[in-house]
Write an enzyme that holds these catalytic residues in place. Structure first.
Site, short mmCIF file in Angstrom:
data_model
loop_
_atom_site.label_atom_id
_atom_site.label_comp_id
_atom_site.label_asym_id
_atom_site.label_seq_id
_atom_site.Cartn_x
_atom_site.Cartn_y
_atom_site.Cartn_z
N GLU A 1 -61.09 20.44 0.11
CA GLU A 1 -62.41 19.81 0.23
C GLU A 1 -62.75 19.63 1.70
O GLU A 1 -63.69 18.90 2.04
CB GLU A 1 -62.48 18.50 -0.54
CG GLU A 1 -61.44 17.47 -0.16
CD GLU A 1 -61.64 16.16 -0.91
OE1 GLU A 1 -62.74 15.59 -0.80
OE2 GLU A 1 -60.70 15.70 -1.57
N HIS B 1 -51.62 11.60 -7.84
CA HIS B 1 -52.40 11.78 -6.62
C HIS B 1 -52.30 10.48 -5.84
O HIS B 1 -52.55 9.40 -6.40
CB HIS B 1 -53.86 12.10 -6.98
CG HIS B 1 -54.78 11.96 -5.82
ND1 HIS B 1 -54.58 12.65 -4.64
CD2 HIS B 1 -55.88 11.18 -5.62
CE1 HIS B 1 -55.53 12.31 -3.78
NE2 HIS B 1 -56.33 11.42 -4.34
N CYS C 1 -60.15 15.96 -4.67
CA CYS C 1 -58.69 16.10 -4.57
C CYS C 1 -58.07 16.79 -5.78
O CYS C 1 -56.86 16.98 -5.83
CB CYS C 1 -58.05 14.72 -4.40
SG CYS C 1 -58.70 13.82 -2.98
N1 COA Z 1 -50.53 -8.54 3.69
C1 COA Z 1 -50.20 -7.87 2.56
N2 COA Z 1 -51.14 -7.33 1.72
C2 COA Z 1 -52.43 -7.46 2.05
C3 COA Z 1 -52.84 -8.14 3.21
C4 COA Z 1 -51.82 -8.71 4.04
N3 COA Z 1 -52.13 -9.37 5.15
N4 COA Z 1 -54.19 -8.12 3.27
C5 COA Z 1 -54.62 -7.44 2.19
N5 COA Z 1 -53.55 -7.05 1.45
C6 COA Z 1 -53.54 -6.25 0.21
C7 COA Z 1 -54.65 -6.62 -0.74
O1 COA Z 1 -54.32 -7.74 -1.56
C8 COA Z 1 -54.80 -5.32 -1.52
O2 COA Z 1 -53.79 -5.23 -2.49
P1 COA Z 1 -54.16 -5.21 -4.05
O3 COA Z 1 -55.11 -4.04 -4.24
O4 COA Z 1 -52.86 -4.99 -4.73
O5 COA Z 1 -54.83 -6.51 -4.34
C9 COA Z 1 -54.51 -4.26 -0.48
O6 COA Z 1 -53.81 -4.91 0.57
C10 COA Z 1 -55.76 -3.62 0.11
O7 COA Z 1 -56.59 -4.62 0.54
P2 COA Z 1 -58.16 -4.57 0.27
O8 COA Z 1 -58.79 -5.80 0.79
O9 COA Z 1 -58.41 -4.19 -1.16
O10 COA Z 1 -58.49 -3.33 1.23
P3 COA Z 1 -59.88 -2.71 1.63
O11 COA Z 1 -60.95 -3.15 0.71
O12 COA Z 1 -60.07 -2.93 3.09
O13 COA Z 1 -59.58 -1.15 1.42
C11 COA Z 1 -59.59 0.69 -0.13
C12 COA Z 1 -58.90 -0.63 0.27
C13 COA Z 1 -58.71 1.42 -1.15
C14 COA Z 1 -60.93 0.37 -0.77
C15 COA Z 1 -59.77 1.56 1.13
O14 COA Z 1 -58.53 1.86 1.69
C16 COA Z 1 -60.54 2.84 0.87
O15 COA Z 1 -61.76 2.86 0.81
N6 COA Z 1 -59.81 3.96 0.76
C17 COA Z 1 -60.39 5.28 0.57
C18 COA Z 1 -60.76 5.57 -0.87
C19 COA Z 1 -59.59 5.70 -1.76
O16 COA Z 1 -58.49 5.96 -1.32
N7 COA Z 1 -59.82 5.54 -3.08
C20 COA Z 1 -58.78 5.65 -4.08
C21 COA Z 1 -59.12 6.53 -5.21
S1 COA Z 1 -59.21 8.22 -4.74
#
Ligand code: COA
Length: 391
Positions: free
Chosen positions: A79, A234, A111
């Site tokens: 992609e 994945h 993906c």
């Molecule tokens: N210590 C330990 N863990 C922590 C933390 C800290 N200080 N701060 C946050 N976390 C944890 C959160 O609790 C969360 O865990 P959980 O999901 O088990 O509750 C995790 O870290 C991620 O935190 P979150 O606030 O949800 O992160 P975010 O909103 O900034 O980003 C995604 C997370 C996945 C949305 C982001 O990485 C993203 O957009 N990724 C790209 C898209 C993707 O990969 N999608 C997946 C499907 S293909």
């Protein structure tokens, strides 16, 4: 007669950014990345590395072991393609000196398309009247905007798989479960280099899709979850694999007490992704290569694999590992490559991120960075120039 993965080889960039540096630059607690997402490093492609060079570098160790003229099908899944018309596989076809008697095409569905390529190749090889082979390459660079939530999950990598009859690594089961839906969870308009993502929504769609594809797989195969020994998912980030397997276990067993079992069943496939970040189409197979390299007791065991592509398309499929699989792995090469990488400082990462391929049609010769056996040497009259690296 069985059909499936005969050889599997993984390649990633020689450069990475430690997520501690990124956490510091973004003012985020590193534990969020390390334990919250399950990521420690992200592989960064230098300016002379792209999906073509990574794909060709992943495939070369495989082609060094066979007669290249036996490859009559090359499917390139990505992609992050480099041309809107010409298939990435044709650049690779040239770099690897494949026969002109070969079908070559590029496939896209976020993906997921590596799995589509694998299944199409297996179907083609099963039906062939000649003893031919197919080469499947999944290669990607995961890019999100600087400072966005997706940034710490960036990465890059490629996996090449040889698909044959009587495969020496994994015989694919004929049954698979699918789930398709028109969803906007992650997308990249043609005018952007960085993906756009509704991050939280994308994780929800991924999890719902995993359960739906699993249920379809059960309908088709009649298998129970206990007939599968290990699972590969994945992995946009490794914690996603645990979350997904917990949901599948809940759907399969009706139990909510699944956390420990989920970790045992999936985490042997995490080490490479934790150190490379997301490799989109290659990610599932990077996890499978990691599992093969790290578990010596897979002979004769059935492995479940879940492929997810945003947009969205999911597939749950499975296969049985060959009793002699350990004789045919590239484990030592994979580990040596990951250990011999150059760590970037934060500013070096940002400088590389902001570089763009020139668009004016003039001739450019790119500086040589560390790469594998092939590099993207420059561009002239809008034509990309690839070259073998002298060793
Ligand atoms: N210590 C330990 N863990 C922590 C933390 C800290 N200080 N701060 C946050 N976390 C944890 C959160 O609790 C969360 O865990 P959980 O999901 O088990 O509750 C995790 O870290 C991620 O935190 P979150 O606030 O949800 O992160 P975010 O909103 O900034 O980003 C995604 C997370 C996945 C949305 C982001 O990485 C993203 O957009 N990724 C790209 C898209 C993707 O990969 N999608 C997946 C499907 S293909």
């Amino acid at each position: 007669m069985s059909v499936g993965i005969d050889l599997i080889s993984f390649y990633t960039s020689r450069y990475y950014l430690g997520l501690e540096s990124l956490a510091q630059a973004r003012g985020v607690d590193y534990e969020k990345y390390r334990s919250g997402l399950g990521q420690e490093k992200m592989a960064i492609p230098p300016p002379d590395e792209d999906v073509i060079t990574m794909g060709a570098s992943a495939a070369k160790p495989i082609l060094d072991q066979i007669d290249v003229n036996d490859v009559e099908l090359l499917l390139f899944a990505t992609e992050s393609g480099v041309d809107q018309s010409k298939a990435a596989g044709l650049f690779v076809h040239g770099l690897l000196n494949l026969s002109n008697r070969c079908r070559v095409v590029e496939l896209k569905e976020a993906c997921y398309s590596g799995t589509a390529a694998l299944q199409l190749a297996a179907a083609q090889i099963s039906q062939s009247l000649h003893s031919t082979k197919a080469l499947v390459i999944a290669s990607d660079v995961a890019r999100y905007d600087l400072g966005s939530p997706g940034e710490p999950t960036q990465g890059c990598g490629a996996v090449a798989m040889l698909v044959t009859l009587n495969p020496r690594i994994l015989a694919l089961d004929p049954e698979a479960g699918f789930h398709a839906a028109d969803v906007m969870d992650f997308w990249r308009p043609s005018y952007r280099d960085e993906a756009l993502v509704d991050g939280k929504f994308s994780t929800k769609v991924y999890l719902d899709t995993a359960v739906s594809a699993w249920e379809h797989y059960v309908e088709r195969s009649g298998r129970t979850i206990s007939e599968l020994y290990r699972f590969c998912y994945h992995l946009p980030f490794t914690r996603m694999g645990i979350k997904a397997h917990e949901r599948v276990l809940q759907a399969a067993e009706g139990s909510n007490d699944t956390a420990k079992h989920a970790s045992e069943a999936v985490s042997e496939g995490f080490a490479y992704t934790r150190d490379t970040g997301n490799s989109y189409t290659a990610s599932l197979f990077e996890s499978f290569a990691c599992l093969l390299d790290n578990n010596s007791e897979l002979a004769g065991k059935r492995i479940g694999l879940f492929s997810y592509g945003s947009g969205c398309m999911g597939e749950f499929f499975s296969g049985v590992v060959d009793p002699e699989y350990q004789k045919h792995l590239f484990s030592a090469d994979h580990k040596a490559m990951l250990e011999d990488r150059t760590q970037l400082a934060y500013q070096e990462y940002e400088d590389i991120f902001n570089l763009k391929v020139p668009e004016d049609g003039w001739k450019y010769v790119f500086a040589q960075y560390r790469t594998g056996p092939f590099r993207f040497g420059g561009i002239e009259e809008h034509k990309r120039v690839y070259e073998a690296v002298e060793t």
